[in-house]
Motif scaffolding. Structure first.
Motif, short mmCIF file in Angstrom:
data_model
loop_
_atom_site.label_atom_id
_atom_site.label_comp_id
_atom_site.label_asym_id
_atom_site.label_seq_id
_atom_site.Cartn_x
_atom_site.Cartn_y
_atom_site.Cartn_z
N UNK A 31 0.82 -1.21 0.00
CA UNK A 31 0.00 0.00 0.00
C UNK A 31 0.85 1.26 0.00
N UNK A 32 1.90 1.27 0.82
CA UNK A 32 2.78 2.44 0.87
C UNK A 32 3.49 2.64 -0.46
N UNK A 33 3.93 1.55 -1.08
CA UNK A 33 4.61 1.66 -2.37
C UNK A 33 3.66 2.18 -3.44
N UNK A 45 8.28 3.53 -11.42
CA UNK A 45 6.95 2.91 -11.39
C UNK A 45 7.06 1.42 -11.73
N UNK A 46 7.81 1.11 -12.78
CA UNK A 46 7.98 -0.29 -13.20
C UNK A 46 8.67 -1.09 -12.10
N UNK A 47 9.65 -0.49 -11.45
CA UNK A 47 10.39 -1.17 -10.38
C UNK A 47 9.46 -1.45 -9.20
N UNK A 48 8.65 -0.45 -8.82
CA UNK A 48 7.73 -0.61 -7.69
C UNK A 48 6.67 -1.66 -8.02
N UNK A 49 6.13 -1.61 -9.23
CA UNK A 49 5.10 -2.58 -9.62
C UNK A 49 5.66 -4.00 -9.62
N UNK A 50 6.90 -4.16 -10.10
CA UNK A 50 7.52 -5.50 -10.09
C UNK A 50 7.73 -5.98 -8.66
N UNK A 51 8.19 -5.08 -7.80
CA UNK A 51 8.42 -5.46 -6.41
C UNK A 51 7.11 -5.83 -5.73
N UNK A 56 3.23 -9.80 -3.53
CA UNK A 56 1.96 -10.54 -3.58
C UNK A 56 2.20 -12.04 -3.66
N UNK A 57 3.23 -12.44 -4.40
CA UNK A 57 3.58 -13.86 -4.47
C UNK A 57 4.03 -14.35 -3.09
#
Length: 80
Positions: A31-33, A45-51, A56-57
């Motif tokens: 949520x914070x990310x 943005x791409x880095x945060x979404x990948x992390x 989630x996994x």
């Protein structure tokens, strides 16, 4: 100097609670990310979404482990 090389006994009594706390902390991190995304450039943005996908996994794996630990607790932690 002498070292005690005896392994610690396997104490699983609070694993479920520890895992639940880890899940909650990971959800908070997601949520914070996500809150930072609106201020991020495309690369960040791409880095945060990948992390967050990896997070989630991890949550899925922790929830599965919670089920296993809960079942083991109900069975008295007997080894098969």
């Amino acid at each position: 100097m002498e070292f005690n090389n005896k392994p610690k006994p396997d104490d699983r009594s609070d694993n479920v609670e520890k895992l639940q706390t880890m899940v909650q902390n990971t959800i908070e991190n997601i949520n914070e990310a996500e809150e930072t995304l609106e201020f991020s450039n495309a690369e960040d943005r791409a880095r945060v979404e990948a992390k967050n996908e990896r997070r989630k996994e991890s949550i899925d794996a922790m929830r599965s482990e919670i089920q296993d630990e809960s079942q083991a607790r109900q069975n008295g932690y007997r080894q098969s």
